[in-house]
Motif scaffolding. Sequence first.
Motif, PDB file in Angstrom:
ATOM      1  N   PRO A 134       1.146  -1.556  -0.253  1.00 59.68           N
ATOM      2  CA  PRO A 134       0.164   0.027  -0.106  1.00 59.68           C
ATOM      3  C   PRO A 134       0.713   1.671   0.243  1.00 59.68           C
ATOM      4  O   PRO A 134       1.755   1.221   0.972  1.00 59.68           O
ATOM      5  CB  PRO A 134      -0.676   0.098   1.192  1.00 59.68           C
ATOM      6  N   TRP A 135       0.110   1.930  -0.701  1.00 65.29           N
ATOM      7  CA  TRP A 135       0.744   3.431  -1.250  1.00 65.29           C
ATOM      8  C   TRP A 135       1.296   4.613   0.750  1.00 65.29           C
ATOM      9  O   TRP A 135       0.715   4.598   1.195  1.00 65.29           O
ATOM     10  CB  TRP A 135       0.144   4.040  -2.105  1.00 65.29           C
ATOM     11  N   PRO A 136       2.497   4.409   0.555  1.00 60.49           N
ATOM     12  CA  PRO A 136       2.722   5.533   1.440  1.00 60.49           C
ATOM     13  C   PRO A 136       2.451   6.681   1.320  1.00 60.49           C
ATOM     14  O   PRO A 136       2.056   7.504  -0.241  1.00 60.49           O
ATOM     15  CB  PRO A 136       3.705   5.989   2.540  1.00 60.49           C
ATOM     16  N   VAL A 137       1.323   8.437   2.609  1.00 59.85           N
ATOM     17  CA  VAL A 137       1.598   8.956   1.633  1.00 59.85           C
ATOM     18  C   VAL A 137       1.397  10.050   0.655  1.00 59.85           C
ATOM     19  O   VAL A 137       1.183  10.348  -0.205  1.00 59.85           O
ATOM     20  CB  VAL A 137       0.806  10.045   3.081  1.00 59.85           C
ATOM     21  N   TYR A 138       3.010   9.816   1.012  1.00 58.68           N
ATOM     22  CA  TYR A 138       4.341  10.820   0.019  1.00 58.68           C
ATOM     23  C   TYR A 138       3.999  10.519  -1.878  1.00 58.68           C
ATOM     24  O   TYR A 138       4.371  11.029  -2.671  1.00 58.68           O
ATOM     25  CB  TYR A 138       5.515  10.974   0.809  1.00 58.68           C
ATOM     26  N   TYR A 139       3.732   9.121  -1.442  1.00 55.55           N
ATOM     27  CA  TYR A 139       3.935   8.857  -2.531  1.00 55.55           C
ATOM     28  C   TYR A 139       2.213   9.330  -3.790  1.00 55.55           C
ATOM     29  O   TYR A 139       2.181   9.850  -4.940  1.00 55.55           O
ATOM     30  CB  TYR A 139       3.635   7.024  -2.986  1.00 55.55           C
ATOM     31  N   TRP A 140       1.186   8.976  -2.814  1.00 56.24           N
ATOM     32  CA  TRP A 140       0.029  10.147  -3.160  1.00 56.24           C
ATOM     33  C   TRP A 140       0.698  10.789  -3.423  1.00 56.24           C
ATOM     34  O   TRP A 140      -0.449  12.027  -4.552  1.00 56.24           O
ATOM     35  CB  TRP A 140      -0.731  10.079  -1.651  1.00 56.24           C
ATOM     36  N   MET A 141       1.228  11.601  -2.709  1.00 55.99           N
ATOM     37  CA  MET A 141       1.065  13.373  -2.684  1.00 55.99           C
ATOM     38  C   MET A 141       2.653  13.573  -3.923  1.00 55.99           C
ATOM     39  O   MET A 141       1.421  14.909  -4.115  1.00 55.99           O
ATOM     40  CB  MET A 141       1.970  14.175  -1.205  1.00 55.99           C
ATOM     41  N   TRP A 142       3.085  12.961  -4.057  1.00 57.09           N
ATOM     42  CA  TRP A 142       3.724  13.401  -5.719  1.00 57.09           C
ATOM     43  C   TRP A 142       3.172  13.279  -6.942  1.00 57.09           C
ATOM     44  O   TRP A 142       3.199  14.073  -7.872  1.00 57.09           O
ATOM     45  CB  TRP A 142       5.329  12.627  -5.810  1.00 57.09           C
ATOM     46  N   GLY A 143       2.221  11.919  -6.510  1.00 58.85           N
ATOM     47  CA  GLY A 143       1.308  11.555  -7.721  1.00 58.85           C
ATOM     48  C   GLY A 143       0.040  13.163  -7.997  1.00 58.85           C
ATOM     49  O   GLY A 143       0.265  13.779  -8.972  1.00 58.85           O
ATOM     50  N   THR A 144       0.052  13.440  -6.482  1.00 62.97           N
ATOM     51  CA  THR A 144      -1.093  14.044  -6.970  1.00 62.97           C
ATOM     52  C   THR A 144      -0.135  15.743  -7.549  1.00 62.97           C
ATOM     53  O   THR A 144      -1.108  15.712  -7.938  1.00 62.97           O
ATOM     54  CB  THR A 144      -1.665  14.081  -5.724  1.00 62.97           C
TER      55      THR A 144
ATOM     56  N   MET B   1      -2.632   5.400  -8.134  1.00 55.76           N
ATOM     57  CA  MET B   1      -3.317   5.965  -6.648  1.00 55.76           C
ATOM     58  C   MET B   1      -3.996   4.697  -6.459  1.00 55.76           C
ATOM     59  O   MET B   1      -5.566   4.884  -7.120  1.00 55.76           O
ATOM     60  CB  MET B   1      -4.124   6.830  -6.948  1.00 55.76           C
ATOM     61  N   THR B   2      -3.478   3.688  -6.246  1.00 55.45           N
ATOM     62  CA  THR B   2      -4.701   2.102  -6.015  1.00 55.45           C
ATOM     63  C   THR B   2      -4.738   2.245  -4.910  1.00 55.45           C
ATOM     64  O   THR B   2      -6.122   1.086  -4.490  1.00 55.45           O
ATOM     65  CB  THR B   2      -4.233   0.834  -7.554  1.00 55.45           C
ATOM     66  N   GLN B   3      -4.141   2.397  -3.970  1.00 60.19           N
ATOM     67  CA  GLN B   3      -4.524   1.505  -2.666  1.00 60.19           C
ATOM     68  C   GLN B   3      -5.248   1.750  -2.107  1.00 60.19           C
ATOM     69  O   GLN B   3      -5.767   3.092  -1.579  1.00 60.19           O
ATOM     70  CB  GLN B   3      -3.373   1.460  -2.455  1.00 60.19           C
ATOM     71  N   SER B   4      -6.278   1.142  -1.225  1.00 59.89           N
ATOM     72  CA  SER B   4      -7.535   2.268  -0.046  1.00 59.89           C
ATOM     73  C   SER B   4      -6.210   2.197   0.789  1.00 59.89           C
ATOM     74  O   SER B   4      -5.204   1.737   0.946  1.00 59.89           O
ATOM     75  CB  SER B   4      -8.075   0.358  -0.226  1.00 59.89           C
ATOM     76  N   ALA B   5      -7.066   2.572   2.179  1.00 57.70           N
ATOM     77  CA  ALA B   5      -5.950   2.687   3.477  1.00 57.70           C
ATOM     78  C   ALA B   5      -5.373   1.779   3.478  1.00 57.70           C
ATOM     79  O   ALA B   5      -3.787   2.197   3.162  1.00 57.70           O
ATOM     80  CB  ALA B   5      -7.046   3.443   3.986  1.00 57.70           C
ATOM     81  N   GLY B   6      -5.757   1.030   4.041  1.00 58.10           N
ATOM     82  CA  GLY B   6      -4.383  -0.333   4.583  1.00 58.10           C
ATOM     83  C   GLY B   6      -3.257   0.121   5.094  1.00 58.10           C
ATOM     84  O   GLY B   6      -2.273  -0.342   4.521  1.00 58.10           O
ATOM     85  N   THR B   7      -3.268   0.986   5.905  1.00 56.81           N
ATOM     86  CA  THR B   7      -2.508   1.539   6.689  1.00 56.81           C
ATOM     87  C   THR B   7      -2.185   0.678   8.338  1.00 56.81           C
ATOM     88  O   THR B   7      -2.801   0.282   8.353  1.00 56.81           O
ATOM     89  CB  THR B   7      -2.548   2.951   7.731  1.00 56.81           C
ATOM     90  N   PRO B   8      -1.256   0.818   8.478  1.00 51.88           N
ATOM     91  CA  PRO B   8      -0.703  -0.162   9.958  1.00 51.88           C
ATOM     92  C   PRO B   8      -2.063  -0.196  11.011  1.00 51.88           C
ATOM     93  O   PRO B   8      -2.157  -0.703  11.508  1.00 51.88           O
ATOM     94  CB  PRO B   8       0.518  -0.257  10.641  1.00 51.88           C
ATOM     95  N   GLU B   9      -2.497   0.893  10.830  1.00 48.36           N
ATOM     96  CA  GLU B   9      -3.323   1.029  12.027  1.00 48.36           C
ATOM     97  C   GLU B   9      -5.290   0.812  11.942  1.00 48.36           C
ATOM     98  O   GLU B   9      -6.409   1.108  12.675  1.00 48.36           O
ATOM     99  CB  GLU B   9      -3.627   2.788  12.149  1.00 48.36           C
ATOM    100  N   GLY B  10      -4.833   0.478  10.508  1.00 47.44           N
ATOM    101  CA  GLY B  10      -6.247  -0.038   9.805  1.00 47.44           C
ATOM    102  C   GLY B  10      -7.478   0.704   9.833  1.00 47.44           C
ATOM    103  O   GLY B  10      -8.714   0.989  10.214  1.00 47.44           O
ATOM    104  N   SER B  11      -6.916   1.885   8.860  1.00 47.50           N
ATOM    105  CA  SER B  11      -7.789   2.778   8.564  1.00 47.50           C
ATOM    106  C   SER B  11      -8.929   2.558   7.869  1.00 47.50           C
ATOM    107  O   SER B  11      -9.083   1.761   6.833  1.00 47.50           O
ATOM    108  CB  SER B  11      -6.870   3.933   7.654  1.00 47.50           C
ATOM    109  N   VAL B  12     -10.129   3.039   7.846  1.00 43.91           N
ATOM    110  CA  VAL B  12     -11.019   2.521   7.060  1.00 43.91           C
ATOM    111  C   VAL B  12     -11.855   3.331   5.947  1.00 43.91           C
ATOM    112  O   VAL B  12     -12.755   2.975   5.013  1.00 43.91           O
ATOM    113  CB  VAL B  12     -12.656   2.213   8.251  1.00 43.91           C
TER     114      VAL B  12
END
Lengths: 441, 148
Positions: A134-144, B1-12
């Motif tokens: 799953p993408w970390p937020v900085y991938y999203w920020m750079w892409g956006t 931009m394909t992933q859903s949240a899927g964070t370690p904190e379990g964001s919904v």
Amino acid sequence: MRLGMLALAAGMLFGVIGGFQFLFPEFLRELLFTKTRPLHVSLVVSWIFLIAIGGIYFYLPRQRGLELYSARAATWHFRIFLATGLAILACYLSGKFGGREYFEFPPVLSIPIFLTWILFGVNYFMTVRQDKEPWPVYYWMWGTGIVFFFITFTEAHLWLIPYFRESMVREIMVQWKSYGALTGSWNMLVYGTALYIATRIGGSDAPARSKLAFSLFFLGLFNLMFGWAHHTYLVPSDTWIRTLAYGVSMTELFIFGKIIWDWRSSLEDWQKNHHCSAYRFLIAADIWVFINLGLALVISVPAFNLITHGTHITVAHAMGSTIGINTMILLASIFYVIREELPKETHAGCSGQIRAGFWTANVSLAVFFTALILAGLGRGTFDGASFQEMMLSIRPFLLVFTLAGVTMMIGLWIVLWHGFRLIGMLLTSARQIELPAPAAP
Amino acid sequence: MTQSAGTPEGSVINNRALFGTLCAAFIAYSAQVYTKGTETPHIDPISDAARYGQQVFQDYNCIACHQFYGLGGYMGPDLTNVISNRGEAYARAFITGGTATMPNLGLSDEEVSGLLAYLSFVDQTGTYPPEDFELRWNGTVAQADDPR
């Protein structure tokens, strides 16, 4: 990155020349203010893009373990960027203008700029899609940042269509809609870089995957899309456009400041010391976030905006953002790369001169920022009829602003010199590693 | 931009859906701004002379020093209502003669006339800064001289 540092060094010089021209109109009369201003703006904006993009090209293959989709496309990106940049500088110096705020070069030169963003965008997305996590937020920020730069840069050229150009209010509104979002898009690139460095220094990717980080991202995106109209409260458009902007602007920047603040308290001393220069620049950026947040909130209230709009207070906000936040983050990125890549015996990391440059620049920026606010208040509350009288009344503040600009430039030049020198050493050592061993005599 | 949240904190939160929703809202909002609420129906369409003056304004990069509706450079005055406040003759004298801060840019008669026509066109679009307004309790401004 070295080209970016040169752009900032030259951009500040033109800014200082412009400051003196403000005070003494005869100063370097051959180089009119109509030239020095776009030279300053374009070079400083180039600094932001060169360092942010250079960092992404470096971090993805070198630290994230992703093979760059096309090294050739990256090389062409750089070449076209450089050639276009030189052509734009030549146009300014020879007095050939497109005459649009921020994009004062002839619009034909926007074509290669579009091309470079296509190259960069394809390269970026094809590279990061290799990452199956799953993408970390900085991938999203750079892409956006990449996607919205492309959209808003296109929008900034709608004036070429008569439907937009020939309606004054629509022309201004669409122009500032695009500029607001364009600034938001480069902020996405820069804030993504800040979060990336913060996670690397802290040794954990968790802050970049947290709910808070994604809340920041979506709030930033929301502001990028809908927060622009606080620039246009006094342009006669429909009320709903202005009211929406007022609400959106109130949410600005808050969460970003909180993330860096929380990250700072989570660090161990050894982590701060190991990356002392990068850490110092990130903390400075965070302090400037809070200062700018306060100012942004005030000037977004229409009743206050009535006084501050069209004054030097708007410039103070822009300078606080581009120097205090963006430049501090980008310097953190440069010194993070240096610290990671250069052997410790070559560079211990925390030179006294870098520290001196850091403090000189930040203290000068504080004076510079305060002088602009006072000048803006003087202009906004002036009740005489003559523009010349108003300029005379705020002249002492403009003098302080210009002198603080000179010392800030000197402080940042010191920092840039060390960054330039150390990146040069890094390139030399990288080339030596790539060279085949010399044949035995 | 394909992933859903899927964070370690379990964001919904479904990041993709939220991103898509925001983008759709942005498109609708942009279309609205392009077509409604930003038109200037109370004035005549721009004349050929004013259209030419608009080009002259850009060719000489006047926006580096001047503003419309408070947007632009700060070295010179805002020009939104320069024609109604000062008159065409005053504006012509400044453009052709220059001042201590503004150089004489050597514009031709045709360019000066075009520029004045453009400034007259801008002048009709509204009033800046507002002269007749009221501050409301919630921080907004009711502007009586807003042409809308």
